[in-house]
Design a protein around this motif. Sequence first.
Motif, mmCIF file in Angstrom:
data_model
loop_
_atom_site.group_PDB
_atom_site.id
_atom_site.type_symbol
_atom_site.label_atom_id
_atom_site.label_comp_id
_atom_site.label_asym_id
_atom_site.label_seq_id
_atom_site.Cartn_x
_atom_site.Cartn_y
_atom_site.Cartn_z
ATOM 1 N N VAL A 60 0.820 -1.206 0.000
ATOM 2 C CA VAL A 60 0.000 0.000 0.000
ATOM 3 C C VAL A 60 0.857 1.261 0.000
ATOM 4 O O VAL A 60 0.342 2.360 -0.194
ATOM 5 N N ALA A 61 2.165 1.102 0.166
ATOM 6 C CA ALA A 61 3.043 2.254 0.117
ATOM 7 C C ALA A 61 3.024 2.917 -1.255
ATOM 8 O O ALA A 61 3.388 4.079 -1.393
ATOM 9 N N ARG A 62 2.561 2.176 -2.261
ATOM 10 C CA ARG A 62 2.465 2.788 -3.593
ATOM 11 C C ARG A 62 1.443 3.899 -3.613
ATOM 12 O O ARG A 62 1.457 4.753 -4.494
ATOM 13 N N PHE A 63 0.536 3.911 -2.656
ATOM 14 C CA PHE A 63 -0.493 4.942 -2.611
ATOM 15 C C PHE A 63 -0.161 6.004 -1.601
ATOM 16 O O PHE A 63 -1.014 6.797 -1.240
ATOM 17 N N GLY A 64 1.063 6.024 -1.130
ATOM 18 C CA GLY A 64 1.448 7.090 -0.216
ATOM 19 C C GLY A 64 1.433 6.697 1.236
ATOM 20 O O GLY A 64 1.837 7.468 2.085
ATOM 21 N N SER A 65 0.985 5.492 1.544
ATOM 22 C CA SER A 65 0.938 5.079 2.946
ATOM 23 C C SER A 65 2.215 4.360 3.310
ATOM 24 O O SER A 65 2.204 3.255 3.798
ATOM 25 N N GLU A 66 3.322 5.055 3.078
ATOM 26 C CA GLU A 66 4.598 4.391 3.286
ATOM 27 C C GLU A 66 4.800 4.034 4.747
ATOM 28 O O GLU A 66 5.273 2.971 5.094
ATOM 29 N N VAL A 67 4.397 4.970 5.634
ATOM 30 C CA VAL A 67 4.578 4.705 7.050
ATOM 31 C C VAL A 67 3.224 4.503 7.674
ATOM 32 O O VAL A 67 2.268 5.211 7.365
ATOM 33 N N VAL A 68 3.145 3.524 8.560
ATOM 34 C CA VAL A 68 1.954 3.420 9.376
ATOM 35 C C VAL A 68 2.341 4.004 10.720
ATOM 36 O O VAL A 68 3.324 3.585 11.326
ATOM 37 N N ARG A 69 1.586 4.978 11.113
ATOM 38 C CA ARG A 69 1.919 5.667 12.338
ATOM 39 C C ARG A 69 0.989 5.201 13.432
ATOM 40 O O ARG A 69 -0.219 5.341 13.323
ATOM 41 N N PHE A 70 1.581 4.668 14.482
ATOM 42 C CA PHE A 70 0.760 4.199 15.575
ATOM 43 C C PHE A 70 0.489 5.289 16.586
ATOM 44 O O PHE A 70 0.145 5.023 17.721
ATOM 45 N N SER A 71 0.678 6.508 16.143
ATOM 46 C CA SER A 71 0.357 7.602 17.046
ATOM 47 C C SER A 71 -0.767 8.396 16.426
ATOM 48 O O SER A 71 -0.698 8.765 15.258
ATOM 49 N N PRO A 72 -1.819 8.695 17.172
ATOM 50 C CA PRO A 72 -2.937 9.411 16.542
ATOM 51 C C PRO A 72 -2.562 10.811 16.077
ATOM 52 O O PRO A 72 -3.152 11.331 15.146
ATOM 53 N N ARG A 73 -1.594 11.402 16.701
ATOM 54 C CA ARG A 73 -1.227 12.765 16.295
ATOM 55 C C ARG A 73 -0.523 12.791 14.958
ATOM 56 O O ARG A 73 -0.426 13.818 14.319
ATOM 57 N N GLN A 74 0.045 11.656 14.586
ATOM 58 C CA GLN A 74 0.889 11.672 13.382
ATOM 59 C C GLN A 74 0.229 10.996 12.202
ATOM 60 O O GLN A 74 0.885 10.736 11.207
ATOM 61 N N SER A 75 -1.036 10.657 12.318
ATOM 62 C CA SER A 75 -1.663 9.933 11.218
ATOM 63 C C SER A 75 -2.920 10.672 10.826
ATOM 64 O O SER A 75 -3.430 11.500 11.582
ATOM 65 N N ASP A 76 -3.427 10.365 9.633
ATOM 66 C CA ASP A 76 -4.669 11.015 9.267
ATOM 67 C C ASP A 76 -5.800 10.088 8.898
ATOM 68 O O ASP A 76 -6.940 10.522 8.862
ATOM 69 N N VAL A 77 -5.526 8.827 8.662
ATOM 70 C CA VAL A 77 -6.630 7.903 8.397
ATOM 71 C C VAL A 77 -6.674 6.883 9.516
ATOM 72 O O VAL A 77 -5.685 6.197 9.770
ATOM 73 N N LEU A 78 -7.800 6.790 10.174
ATOM 74 C CA LEU A 78 -7.965 5.767 11.202
ATOM 75 C C LEU A 78 -8.536 4.539 10.511
ATOM 76 O O LEU A 78 -9.675 4.554 10.050
ATOM 77 N N LEU A 79 -7.732 3.513 10.414
ATOM 78 C CA LEU A 79 -8.161 2.316 9.695
ATOM 79 C C LEU A 79 -8.521 1.279 10.747
ATOM 80 O O LEU A 79 -7.651 0.677 11.352
ATOM 81 N N VAL A 80 -9.813 1.112 10.964
ATOM 82 C CA VAL A 80 -10.244 0.200 12.010
ATOM 83 C C VAL A 80 -10.386 -1.178 11.386
ATOM 84 O O VAL A 80 -11.252 -1.401 10.551
ATOM 85 N N ALA A 81 -9.525 -2.078 11.765
ATOM 86 C CA ALA A 81 -9.504 -3.401 11.165
ATOM 87 C C ALA A 81 -9.728 -4.425 12.261
ATOM 88 O O ALA A 81 -8.853 -4.647 13.068
ATOM 89 N N GLY A 82 -10.888 -5.017 12.289
ATOM 90 C CA GLY A 82 -11.118 -6.049 13.278
ATOM 91 C C GLY A 82 -12.307 -5.692 14.147
ATOM 92 O O GLY A 82 -12.831 -4.586 14.109
ATOM 93 N N THR A 83 -12.697 -6.648 14.956
ATOM 94 C CA THR A 83 -13.876 -6.461 15.791
ATOM 95 C C THR A 83 -13.584 -5.462 16.891
ATOM 96 O O THR A 83 -12.555 -5.555 17.557
ATOM 97 N N ILE A 84 -14.515 -4.527 17.076
ATOM 98 C CA ILE A 84 -14.401 -3.613 18.203
ATOM 99 C C ILE A 84 -15.490 -4.021 19.171
ATOM 100 O O ILE A 84 -16.659 -4.091 18.798
ATOM 101 N N ASN A 85 -15.120 -4.306 20.399
ATOM 102 C CA ASN A 85 -16.158 -4.681 21.346
ATOM 103 C C ASN A 85 -16.324 -3.571 22.383
ATOM 104 O O ASN A 85 -15.666 -2.538 22.326
ATOM 105 N N ASP A 86 -17.245 -3.790 23.293
ATOM 106 C CA ASP A 86 -17.615 -2.718 24.202
ATOM 107 C C ASP A 86 -16.472 -2.326 25.115
ATOM 108 O O ASP A 86 -16.443 -1.213 25.626
ATOM 109 N N LYS A 87 -15.533 -3.245 25.336
ATOM 110 C CA LYS A 87 -14.396 -2.895 26.187
ATOM 111 C C LYS A 87 -13.424 -1.999 25.432
ATOM 112 O O LYS A 87 -12.752 -1.156 26.020
ATOM 113 N N MET A 88 -13.331 -2.203 24.152
ATOM 114 C CA MET A 88 -12.391 -1.431 23.334
ATOM 115 C C MET A 88 -12.979 -0.103 22.913
ATOM 116 O O MET A 88 -12.259 0.788 22.484
ATOM 117 N N ALA A 89 -14.309 0.049 23.019
ATOM 118 C CA ALA A 89 -14.953 1.250 22.480
ATOM 119 C C ALA A 89 -14.412 2.548 23.076
ATOM 120 O O ALA A 89 -14.142 3.482 22.316
#
Lengths: 191, 240, 572
Positions: A60-89
Amino acid sequence: MALKVLEDKDTSKIIGESWVTARFEDLEDWAQRNSFWPFPFGTACCAIEFMSTLSSHYDVARFGSEVVRFSPRQSDVLLVAGTINDKMAPVLKKIYDQMADPKWVISMGACACSGGFYRAYHVMQGIDEIIPVDVYVPGCPPTPEGLMYGILQLKERVSRDRKKHRALVARAAGQAQEEISDRVDARPASA
Amino acid sequence: MSQPLASDPMPSMPSTPPPGRPVLKNPYPPHPTSTRPYRPGLAERLYLPLLSGLMVTMRHFLKNLFGAKMYTIQYPEERRDYSHRFRGHHILTTRPDGSVRCVACFLCAQACPAECIQIEAGEHPDVNIEKYPVVYEIDMLRCIFCGYCVDACPEEAIIMSNNYDMAYFTREQSIVGKGDLMKPFTFDENLLGYRPRYPEEEAKRAKMRRDAFNLVDEAKKARAREELAAATAAKAGAGR
Amino acid sequence: MSTLAPPLPETASAPVAWDAVREKFPAGSIIPQEGLDQPTWIVRREVLLDLARELRDNPATQFDLMLDLCGVDFPDRAPRFDAVYHLYSVPNAKRLRLKVPVGEDQPLPSLIPVWKAANWFERELYDMFGLQVTGHPNLRRILCHEGFQGYPLRKDYDAARRWILTEDKIYQPHFDLPAGADDMFERMTVNIGPSHPAMHGTFRLMAVLDGETIVASDVEIGYLHRCFEKMSETHNWQQVIPYTDRLNYCSSFINNVGYCRTVEQLLKVEVPPRAVWARTILSEFSRIMDHCVCNGSTLVDAGALSNFWYFFQPREEIYGLLESCCGARLTVSYGRIGGLSQDLPPDFMERSRRLLEIIPPFIEDVEKLIDKNRIWQDRTVGIAALSGEEAVNWGWTGPCLRASGVAYDVRRAHPYDLYDTVDWEVPVLYGGDVYDRYRIRMLEIRQSLKIIRQLLDRGMPEGPFITDDPHVALPPKEACYNQMEAMIYHFKLIMDGIQVPAGEVYSMVEGANGELGFYTISDGSSRPYRIKVRPPCFPIFSAFSRLINGGSLSDAIVSLGGLNVIAGELER
């Protein structure tokens, strides 16, 4: 990039016909959508498919997503992948709130979009219960190409949304700052 | 049972005890109560194997730089060749006249673990086809693409294609109705995915049919020969 | 490498010696239950703790591994609940099940003094059923969130009733630490996760740091609790298979096989040889996939990024094989009760052989980069070391246990499918640290390749791919389209589901992380009455605090990777 060649004859007489002009906002949009830095909020199986998308087979780096940033301040797309349950909400909401504008949300996989086949006592039936979602990518898990299709769809929307955002801001010129930002946060999910 | 290694530090145990000797109660070694971590050798402690590691990455680097085949699939221009069993977007098949093949038997809705198929049945004017679905909706965001609906359908009315390009902007958009699910009858085989009958099985079935046909043919010929032989024998007998 | 000694022949098994153990307790407090798949005792809760100690210490029984503890709800019975313990004796390869009937207000004794594995299992028992456990140091919810009310696995709990977790109810850790004499510097409590890359997305580590050293820590899980067990009670037997896929999603086919084997044992249905052969081969490919992900992620967490790309390429190739068989890459749902969902594709043999040539170069690349690399060795040798004896007491199985010197592998101790017909070794290492857990996965990948090669050389068995019992497997589509009888069986199987006769069974397979067990109770209907998954990484992760206390934070990150904790399986 939307380039508008000047049609005005007077201006073209002045500056000649070898110039093209464009709006700065279009340049900004182009830069924004070609450098999505995702925050992979990966919890389950879709995170593994996201890892495959990052890997050399799909890249996916071909589309500009070279780095995945695990910091919310440094990223702009929140890609939610997987089940979110009430504890994680609460965690998801906090991460979303900590992200700086402009931000977008891609909901990847059946569980994040709608709870999937977990109609259960601990599973949130879709993350749009708590955060606004821009693109829903179905699949269980979606193939990496399906996810990239979703990212490309989001790219188109980036252009459209910003125009709308500009329209909103221009129209609401003179109103209080909080009201504008409220409206931006609560922008409707439909285009 | 595998043979123990020649360099096995454990004493080798026979798989069956030799006759006449008592079976040992506990041939299993006791659990280690302490750990014996790996002892690096001298070369490793001098960082020398790092060089072979660097050779690995350099080899990949140079190979990729000078025209090796890249593994990357340049989506969206290139796409991966998925098999014709791929579980993608659903297709409601149609009869030759263009109407939907589904008879609203609700087996797919029952089989679905995610309960994402909503059907409303209506009466079909043709009395041989009693029912048809007035409303047939699949919630694509609930669907887990397991293929149980395809397994359950007795009419081959729902199959899957190899299309995975799906993305929606709203929840309403993701509920796909009958019109979007139906495809014309003459669809391209290459676009199909998970379904009951595959081309390689067609060949197998065609071969079985051919073999059966050949057997029947031979049986007929053998019987004809027998009858001819019986007729000539009878004529010869009657003639005498 | 050493191999496990073969299991003792049945004549040497000692039910007589076990009777001696039973007789030490008051008459009537331990009643054997006959006719089940493994020896089962119904035990009164008053003698439970002493019995557990006796079973562990008595040389005739030696039940040193507590595999599982679960609850079962019988609302029409008094006492209402059964707490079911599954025990295993590693030296003797023997199993025992203890059932302790308890009512709602009757507490159970905690078995933590006997097996440290009981810690998290008892918390789960409390969380899911509301059973009190006396003597437990930390009896609070483990999988459901703190704002949850009610006990979800009770039969009267509605499966879709949710509770919202508000910010004020989130668990804040409380550590009882003695103040040190030289406690000049502040100790800081750091919260790592759950949304943290090194926490694999769903674990929360709360660590009290003194400088860089972890003085105390606590682990919080439950961020991916997806209610598999409740979902299995609301769906029929065949529909549970997609749920099992998503347990250990890195090697999903093994979960399918484990579950299908359990139901096949209840149904007493035989799987055709072609399906058994394919199941073994695809299970081994899935195991290779899982070890690739585990080692790849651990190396990424430690900073060695290139190996991640090298490891993911074999995964992509195996995805191609799985996708050509069943249509999906990751969550395959390829197993069905009685066999496979579809026949193998015609090019299966060629593709598998090609995979056997493609995969080893990538593994060798990583080995050359990492195995003798002093940087990696400094990072991992001696870190998070656990001796074999202690690991068994913590309930460990699988590669993590084999890296600590205990050669227990379900495929060797209790062979199933074709594992006892091929020549392979159980790798064992004695370091018990992160380095050995990494090494042992590489050795296991090689052993899996060896198994696959032998099975491919043997050739594909001809025949059906699923049993022809029409009460278990859907009839083939041609029959369904043309014959009325087949259509009726098809209709009944979809509408009513498979009717599994009443009974219970605990069946195990060797998952990529260890012994993956399914304890299944059927009440004769089309839906399971209770399915308890024995997740291999649950007891492994419960020891995490013990492993990291005293180490540094970077050691904690690396040791988490080495344990291969998959949240889908951990929290079901």
